[in-house]
Design an enzyme around this catalytic site. Structure first.
Site, short mmCIF file in Angstrom:
data_model
loop_
_atom_site.label_atom_id
_atom_site.label_comp_id
_atom_site.label_asym_id
_atom_site.label_seq_id
_atom_site.Cartn_x
_atom_site.Cartn_y
_atom_site.Cartn_z
N ARG A 1 -0.13 74.40 -61.45
CA ARG A 1 1.02 75.21 -61.84
C ARG A 1 0.94 76.64 -61.29
O ARG A 1 1.89 77.41 -61.41
CB ARG A 1 1.15 75.28 -63.37
CG ARG A 1 1.47 73.95 -64.02
CD ARG A 1 1.42 74.06 -65.54
NE ARG A 1 2.67 74.49 -66.12
CZ ARG A 1 3.56 73.67 -66.68
NH1 ARG A 1 3.36 72.38 -66.74
NH2 ARG A 1 4.67 74.15 -67.22
N TYR B 1 3.56 78.61 -59.12
CA TYR B 1 4.71 79.16 -59.84
C TYR B 1 4.27 80.29 -60.78
O TYR B 1 4.81 81.39 -60.73
CB TYR B 1 5.39 78.04 -60.63
CG TYR B 1 6.70 78.43 -61.28
CD1 TYR B 1 7.83 78.69 -60.51
CD2 TYR B 1 6.82 78.51 -62.66
CE1 TYR B 1 9.03 79.04 -61.11
CE2 TYR B 1 8.02 78.84 -63.26
CZ TYR B 1 9.13 79.11 -62.48
OH TYR B 1 10.31 79.45 -63.07
N LYS C 1 5.16 84.03 -59.91
CA LYS C 1 6.08 84.81 -60.76
C LYS C 1 5.39 86.06 -61.30
O LYS C 1 6.02 87.11 -61.46
CB LYS C 1 6.59 83.94 -61.91
CG LYS C 1 7.60 82.89 -61.46
CD LYS C 1 8.93 83.55 -61.14
CE LYS C 1 10.01 82.57 -60.78
NZ LYS C 1 11.31 83.22 -60.62
N ASN D 1 12.31 77.78 -71.21
CA ASN D 1 12.93 76.51 -70.79
C ASN D 1 14.44 76.49 -71.12
O ASN D 1 14.83 76.61 -72.27
CB ASN D 1 12.20 75.36 -71.50
CG ASN D 1 12.36 74.04 -70.78
OD1 ASN D 1 13.47 73.68 -70.39
ND2 ASN D 1 11.27 73.32 -70.59
N ASN E 1 15.45 64.73 -68.20
CA ASN E 1 14.85 63.39 -68.17
C ASN E 1 15.25 62.57 -69.39
O ASN E 1 15.72 61.43 -69.26
CB ASN E 1 13.31 63.48 -68.13
CG ASN E 1 12.77 63.67 -66.72
OD1 ASN E 1 13.53 63.82 -65.78
ND2 ASN E 1 11.46 63.67 -66.58
N PHE E 2 15.08 63.15 -70.59
CA PHE E 2 15.38 62.40 -71.82
C PHE E 2 16.87 62.00 -71.86
O PHE E 2 17.21 60.87 -72.21
CB PHE E 2 15.04 63.22 -73.06
CG PHE E 2 13.56 63.26 -73.40
CD1 PHE E 2 12.60 62.63 -72.61
CD2 PHE E 2 13.11 63.95 -74.54
CE1 PHE E 2 11.24 62.69 -72.93
CE2 PHE E 2 11.76 64.00 -74.87
CZ PHE E 2 10.82 63.38 -74.06
N GLY F 1 2.79 64.00 -76.95
CA GLY F 1 4.10 64.53 -77.36
C GLY F 1 4.02 65.59 -78.44
O GLY F 1 5.05 66.01 -78.97
N GLN G 1 2.90 68.63 -77.88
CA GLN G 1 3.12 69.96 -77.27
C GLN G 1 4.54 70.43 -77.59
O GLN G 1 5.44 69.61 -77.73
CB GLN G 1 2.86 69.94 -75.75
CG GLN G 1 3.85 69.20 -74.89
CD GLN G 1 3.56 67.71 -74.76
OE1 GLN G 1 3.02 67.09 -75.64
NE2 GLN G 1 3.95 67.12 -73.64
N THR G 2 4.71 71.75 -77.69
CA THR G 2 6.02 72.27 -78.08
C THR G 2 6.65 73.11 -76.97
O THR G 2 5.96 73.66 -76.12
CB THR G 2 5.93 73.15 -79.35
OG1 THR G 2 5.20 74.34 -79.04
CG2 THR G 2 5.29 72.40 -80.50
N1 UDP Z 1 7.69 66.29 -70.54
C1 UDP Z 1 7.75 65.04 -71.15
N2 UDP Z 1 8.49 64.08 -70.54
C2 UDP Z 1 9.20 64.29 -69.40
C3 UDP Z 1 9.16 65.57 -68.79
C4 UDP Z 1 8.40 66.55 -69.40
O1 UDP Z 1 7.13 64.79 -72.20
O2 UDP Z 1 9.87 63.34 -68.93
C5 UDP Z 1 6.93 67.35 -71.22
C6 UDP Z 1 6.01 68.18 -70.33
O3 UDP Z 1 4.74 67.58 -70.23
C7 UDP Z 1 5.97 69.51 -71.08
C8 UDP Z 1 7.35 69.60 -71.74
O4 UDP Z 1 7.87 68.28 -71.72
O5 UDP Z 1 4.99 69.49 -72.09
C9 UDP Z 1 8.30 70.53 -71.01
O6 UDP Z 1 8.26 70.18 -69.66
P1 UDP Z 1 9.32 70.67 -68.59
O7 UDP Z 1 9.04 69.92 -67.33
O8 UDP Z 1 10.68 70.58 -69.18
O9 UDP Z 1 9.03 72.21 -68.34
P2 UDP Z 1 7.88 73.26 -68.67
O10 UDP Z 1 8.33 73.95 -69.93
O11 UDP Z 1 6.57 72.56 -68.86
O12 UDP Z 1 7.88 74.14 -67.47
#
Ligand code: UDP
Length: 284
Positions: free
Chosen positions: A111, A114, A118, A143, A159-160, A176, A178-179
């Site tokens: 990561r 990025y 930034k 986000n 994605n969801f 899942g 993580q927040t």
């Molecule tokens: N994530 C997930 N499923 C997905 C895509 C992302 O569970 O299909 C998780 C990812 O691992 C992270 C969170 O969702 O913990 C947010 O990811 P995203 O790619 O939206 O952006 P980030 O905030 O990490 O830059």
């Protein structure tokens, strides 16, 4: 307006209400011609999937692209809003994240192109403010989601939504737990506009929705709104994936009179409606 459409779409410009004049199709890292009063510098892939696809180009865009924009602002005497990111906090040890927290960032991970790019962009912006008298306004964007996101953006909300509407299982990375905090696009646009019009500014300022969701909670909400009954599909957690993210937006509230108005449930309903329409048209 300048875009190289690497992660954007011309179709999104067509559906806007205003007319886009003087569209320059070029890379932000190349010298930019023109004279401007105000500049919004938003150029850079922001989804982990896309910014990791060509990490060298991402880093160059975040640092050298920002240099080109700051030079343009200096030459024009323009005020400039620099889009930074919650990624400057890395995997934060302070929660919620306040602007005075320096972050916990891996400088050599996947990561980093990025995150460090930034952070480098912020450094350049502050040095242009201090030594070149450029009026810079750094906003740290958390986000953000909404209608017209690309189906293959790769971030969790798109994605969801996409998966649920196609009847596919939602992909949850890791366990899942993580927040993240999700801000609806019109709220973010409002924050950016306040960022450039505000007579005063105090760098940097967090912009994001302080509602915090685990990915499991988000999956359940999307499931509820779409009637999706497929079991979740658990996939490995990407490296350096931050475990918690929530902005402290006290500064934005006080300085800009800004806070998000669209709760995540409402934002998802609007986003799903747009995704449904586009899937129906098979337009993307
Ligand atoms: N994530 C997930 N499923 C997905 C895509 C992302 O569970 O299909 C998780 C990812 O691992 C992270 C969170 O969702 O913990 C947010 O990811 P995203 O790619 O939206 O952006 P980030 O905030 O990490 O830059």
């Amino acid at each position: 307006m300048l875009d190289n459409f690497r992660t954007g779409s011309r179709k999104n410009l067509r559906s806007g209400t205003g007319t886009i004049r003087n569209l320059l199709e070029q890379n932000v890292s190349d010298p930019i011609a023109g004279c401007f009063d105000g500049i919004f510098h938003l150029a850079c892939p922001a989804s982990p999937v896309h910014y990791q696809a060509d990490p060298v180009e991402t880093f160059r865009t975040a640092v050298w692209g920002t240099y080109q924009v700051l030079e343009l602002a200096r030459e024009s005497g323009a005020r400039v809003v620099i889009a930074s990111t919650s990624e400057v906090y890395g995997n934060p040890l302070v929660h919620p994240q306040t602007e005075d927290y320096f972050g916990n960032v891996n400088p050599i991970g996947l990561r980093s192109c990025y995150d460090e790019g930034k952070r480098g962009g912020e450094t350049l912006a502050m040095d242009y403010a201090r030594t070149r008298a450029v009026d810079v306004r750094i906003v740290r964007i958390f986000n953000t989601y909404g209608p017209r996101m690309m189906f293959d953006d790769g971030r969790v909300v798109s994605n969801f939504c996409h998966q649920a509407l196609l009847g596919e299982p939602l992909t949850v990375y890791g366990d899942g737990s993580q927040t993240r905090s999700f801000c609806y696009v019109s709220d973010m646009v409002d924050g950016l506009i306040r960022g450039i019009t505000s007579p005063v500014f105090d760098n940097p300022v967090n912009l994001g929705n302080p509602e915090e969701f685990s990915m499991i909670e988000l999956a359940k909400l999307v499931g509820e709104l779409t009637g999706s009954t497929r079991p979740l599909r658990f996939l490995p957690l990407p490296s350096d994936d931050p475990s918690r993210r929530r902005p402290d937006i006290s500064k934005a509230r006080k300085l800009l009179g800004w806070e998000p108005r669209i709760p995540v449930r409402e934002g998802l309903i609007r986003t799903l409606a747009d995704f449904r329409t586009r899937l129906g048209r098979n337009a993307d």
